[in-house]
Motif scaffolding. Structure first.
Motif, PDB file in Angstrom:
ATOM      1  N   ILE A 123       0.832  -1.204   0.000  1.00 44.80           N
ATOM      2  CA  ILE A 123       0.000   0.000   0.000  1.00 44.80           C
ATOM      3  C   ILE A 123       0.869   1.258   0.000  1.00 44.80           C
ATOM      4  CG2 ILE A 123      -1.700   1.303   1.343  1.00 44.80           C
ATOM      5  CD1 ILE A 123      -2.804  -1.446   2.237  1.00 44.80           C
ATOM      6  N   ILE A 124       1.946   1.235   0.765  1.00 44.09           N
ATOM      7  CA  ILE A 124       2.845   2.393   0.830  1.00 44.09           C
ATOM      8  C   ILE A 124       3.514   2.628  -0.524  1.00 44.09           C
ATOM      9  CG2 ILE A 124       4.996   3.242   1.842  1.00 44.09           C
ATOM     10  CD1 ILE A 124       4.080   1.888   4.457  1.00 44.09           C
ATOM     11  N   ILE A 125       3.974   1.568  -1.161  1.00 41.62           N
ATOM     12  CA  ILE A 125       4.627   1.707  -2.466  1.00 41.62           C
ATOM     13  C   ILE A 125       3.631   2.201  -3.518  1.00 41.62           C
ATOM     14  CG2 ILE A 125       5.754   0.440  -4.342  1.00 41.62           C
ATOM     15  CD1 ILE A 125       7.103  -1.255  -2.170  1.00 41.62           C
ATOM     16  N   ALA A 126       2.415   1.673  -3.501  1.00 41.45           N
ATOM     17  CA  ALA A 126       1.402   2.130  -4.457  1.00 41.45           C
ATOM     18  C   ALA A 126       1.073   3.609  -4.240  1.00 41.45           C
ATOM     19  CB  ALA A 126       0.146   1.282  -4.332  1.00 41.45           C
ATOM     20  N   THR A 127       0.963   4.022  -2.991  1.00 38.60           N
ATOM     21  CA  THR A 127       0.685   5.424  -2.686  1.00 38.60           C
ATOM     22  C   THR A 127       1.828   6.318  -3.142  1.00 38.60           C
ATOM     23  OG1 THR A 127      -0.618   4.774  -0.762  1.00 38.60           O
ATOM     24  CG2 THR A 127       0.138   7.049  -0.835  1.00 38.60           C
ATOM     25  N   SER A 128       3.047   5.908  -2.839  1.00 40.17           N
ATOM     26  CA  SER A 128       4.189   6.743  -3.212  1.00 40.17           C
ATOM     27  C   SER A 128       4.362   6.819  -4.726  1.00 40.17           C
ATOM     28  CB  SER A 128       5.465   6.243  -2.539  1.00 40.17           C
ATOM     29  OG  SER A 128       5.765   4.946  -2.964  1.00 40.17           O
ATOM     30  N   CYS A 129       4.038   5.748  -5.443  1.00 38.59           N
ATOM     31  CA  CYS A 129       4.093   5.796  -6.909  1.00 38.59           C
ATOM     32  C   CYS A 129       3.094   6.804  -7.457  1.00 38.59           C
ATOM     33  CB  CYS A 129       3.827   4.417  -7.499  1.00 38.59           C
ATOM     34  SG  CYS A 129       5.112   3.210  -7.225  1.00 38.59           S
ATOM     35  N   PHE A 130       1.901   6.819  -6.901  1.00 31.55           N
ATOM     36  CA  PHE A 130       0.877   7.756  -7.369  1.00 31.55           C
ATOM     37  C   PHE A 130       1.243   9.193  -7.008  1.00 31.55           C
ATOM     38  CE2 PHE A 130      -3.249   9.879  -7.436  1.00 31.55           C
ATOM     39  CZ  PHE A 130      -3.670   9.517  -8.699  1.00 31.55           C
ATOM     40  N   VAL A 131       1.768   9.400  -5.806  1.00 32.07           N
ATOM     41  CA  VAL A 131       2.196  10.741  -5.401  1.00 32.07           C
ATOM     42  C   VAL A 131       3.341  11.217  -6.284  1.00 32.07           C
ATOM     43  CG1 VAL A 131       3.292  12.035  -3.516  1.00 32.07           C
ATOM     44  CG2 VAL A 131       1.356  10.548  -3.044  1.00 32.07           C
ATOM     45  N   SER A 132       4.248  10.310  -6.625  1.00 36.28           N
ATOM     46  CA  SER A 132       5.348  10.652  -7.525  1.00 36.28           C
ATOM     47  C   SER A 132       4.819  11.076  -8.886  1.00 36.28           C
ATOM     48  CB  SER A 132       6.279   9.456  -7.667  1.00 36.28           C
ATOM     49  OG  SER A 132       7.247   9.690  -8.638  1.00 36.28           O
ATOM     50  N   LEU A 133       3.812  10.378  -9.383  1.00 35.01           N
ATOM     51  CA  LEU A 133       3.191  10.761 -10.651  1.00 35.01           C
ATOM     52  C   LEU A 133       2.589  12.155 -10.566  1.00 35.01           C
ATOM     53  CD1 LEU A 133       2.052  10.044 -13.510  1.00 35.01           C
ATOM     54  CD2 LEU A 133       0.009   9.326 -12.291  1.00 35.01           C
ATOM     55  N   LEU A 134       1.890  12.442  -9.490  1.00 33.62           N
ATOM     56  CA  LEU A 134       1.287  13.768  -9.340  1.00 33.62           C
ATOM     57  C   LEU A 134       2.344  14.862  -9.240  1.00 33.62           C
ATOM     58  CD1 LEU A 134      -1.707  13.115  -6.917  1.00 33.62           C
ATOM     59  CD2 LEU A 134      -1.766  13.499  -9.374  1.00 33.62           C
ATOM     60  N   LEU A 135       3.412  14.610  -8.484  1.00 36.75           N
ATOM     61  CA  LEU A 135       4.473  15.616  -8.348  1.00 36.75           C
ATOM     62  C   LEU A 135       5.133  15.940  -9.682  1.00 36.75           C
ATOM     63  CD1 LEU A 135       6.246  14.530  -5.042  1.00 36.75           C
ATOM     64  CD2 LEU A 135       4.845  16.560  -5.419  1.00 36.75           C
TER      65      LEU A 135
END
Length: 186
Positions: A123-135
């Motif tokens: 869950i943490i990796i999936a969240t960080s991947c999505f946040v990275s995409l947004l950034l």
């Protein structure tokens, strides 16, 4: 504390867009109307989280016991297709708009299942991947607005954006290496 380090690593230092290239081609054509589509963001997040959790559970409890771990991308794809089709049909019935997105979500799911050691880590990796995409999307959007680049990108503008992303990748990786090896750069 390890969860915070994992989140920061996959968001900043090992940015899934810049290092792995996931979603890099989609950041060029994004306009201001695409960034404000909250329905799209919610649907993508739900499909990523549900698919990643179910894919991890199937992989950890079924595929590992059967020694068929190599099939986890196929299982992840099937789970993602079921969840994504269900969510897409609900959104089309209720709002009448399309929010279809495939490759970005599936690659985030595969990466999060592949690199995780636990369900929470997935869950943490999936969240960080999505946040990275947004950034990165906001950085590219701000760069395009600064240069007054519209939705159609010419060859010269495309190379300028690629140089911007190359500088961003180099700065992230230099900071990553310099931060991990604090004694090497003095």
């Amino acid at each position: 504390m390890m969860s915070l380090y994992t989140f920061l690593y996959y968001t900043l230092f090992c940015s899934t867009i810049l290092i792995y290239g996931i979603g890099l081609n989609q950041t060029f054509g994004i306009g201001s109307s695409d960034l404000g589509s909250i329905t799209m963001i919610i649907k993508v997040l739900i499909s990523i989280y549900a698919s990643a959790v179910l894919s991890y559970l199937v992989t950890a409890f079924i595929l590992v016991k059967l020694s068929l771990v190599e099939l986890y991308p196929l299982i992840s794809l099937l789970i993602f297709l079921l969840i994504n089709t269900f969510l897409e049909s609900i959104i089309r019935i209720t709002t009448g708009q399309s929010s279809s997105e495939f490759i970005l979500s599936w690659l985030i799911i595969v990466l999060s299942v592949n690199d995780s050691t636990s369900l929470v880590n997935t869950i943490i990796i999936a969240t960080s991947c999505f946040v990275s995409l947004l950034l990165v999307t906001f950085f590219v959007y701000a760069f395009k607005k600064r240069l007054y680049i519209g939705t159609k990108i010419s060859g010269k503008q495309y190379s300028l954006i690629m140089m911007f992303l190359a500088v961003l990748i180099i700065s992230i990786t230099v900071f990553d290496v310099g931060w991990l090896n604090s004694g090497a750069i003095k």
